[in-house]
Scaffold this motif. Structure first.
Motif, PDB file in Angstrom:
ATOM      1  N   GLN A  10       0.830  -1.201   0.000  1.00 38.37           N
ATOM      2  CA  GLN A  10       0.000   0.000   0.000  1.00 38.37           C
ATOM      3  C   GLN A  10       0.868   1.256   0.000  1.00 38.37           C
ATOM      4  OE1 GLN A  10      -3.104   0.389  -0.482  1.00 38.37           O
ATOM      5  NE2 GLN A  10      -3.537   2.434   0.265  1.00 38.37           N
ATOM      6  N   LYS A  11       1.926   1.263   0.810  1.00 42.39           N
ATOM      7  CA  LYS A  11       2.826   2.424   0.857  1.00 42.39           C
ATOM      8  C   LYS A  11       3.514   2.637  -0.496  1.00 42.39           C
ATOM      9  CE  LYS A  11       3.823   2.464   5.784  1.00 42.39           C
ATOM     10  NZ  LYS A  11       2.941   3.578   6.100  1.00 42.39           N
ATOM     11  N   GLU A  14       1.037   4.250  -2.789  1.00 47.04           N
ATOM     12  CA  GLU A  14       0.875   5.669  -2.468  1.00 47.04           C
ATOM     13  C   GLU A  14       2.014   6.496  -3.046  1.00 47.04           C
ATOM     14  OE1 GLU A  14       0.559   5.716   1.780  1.00 47.04           O
ATOM     15  OE2 GLU A  14      -1.501   4.952   1.751  1.00 47.04           O
ATOM     16  N   PRO A  45      -4.964   6.523  -8.774  1.00 46.13           N
ATOM     17  CA  PRO A  45      -5.405   6.668  -7.387  1.00 46.13           C
ATOM     18  C   PRO A  45      -6.573   5.749  -7.026  1.00 46.13           C
ATOM     19  CG  PRO A  45      -5.790   8.698  -8.631  1.00 46.13           C
ATOM     20  CD  PRO A  45      -5.077   7.759  -9.530  1.00 46.13           C
ATOM     21  N   LEU A  48      -5.787   2.738  -4.700  1.00 45.39           N
ATOM     22  CA  LEU A  48      -5.482   2.913  -3.284  1.00 45.39           C
ATOM     23  C   LEU A  48      -6.658   2.453  -2.431  1.00 45.39           C
ATOM     24  CD1 LEU A  48      -3.809   6.426  -3.233  1.00 45.39           C
ATOM     25  CD2 LEU A  48      -2.703   4.209  -3.115  1.00 45.39           C
TER      26      LEU A  48
END
Length: 89
Positions: A10-11, A14, A45, A48
């Motif tokens: 996830q990081k 991002e 995006p 995410l």
């Protein structure tokens, strides 16, 4: 707590979204969808997912606090979130 690999993924997403944000906006403005499709998929995006900042839990996320419901409750009862207290009537 979520697996470390899921939180790391996830990081990474991002970071990729932030890196390509300007380029994506410019290509969308120009209407160049062929070049837009050449960007990495993780640059979008939409890919995410909102996750708790402390545990990485994906469900029960409270957007205003950035926490999952379990951690929000623990922190609220411990008095660590200003202005939040248990309701009673």
């Amino acid at each position: 707590m979520a697996k470390k690999s899921v939180i790391a993924r996830q990081k990474k997403r991002e970071a990729t979204v932030a890196k390509f944000a300007e380029k994506r906006a410019a290509l969308k403005e120009a209407g160049d969808y062929a070049a837009l499709s050449q960007l990495p998929r993780n640059a979008s995006p939409v890919r995410l997912k909102n996750r708790c900042q402390l545990t990485g839990r994906p469900k029960g996320y409270m957007r205003y606090f950035g926490l999952g419901r379990v951690m929000f409750r623990d922190m609220a009862l411990a008095g660590k979130i200003p202005g939040v207290k248990k309701a009673s009537w």
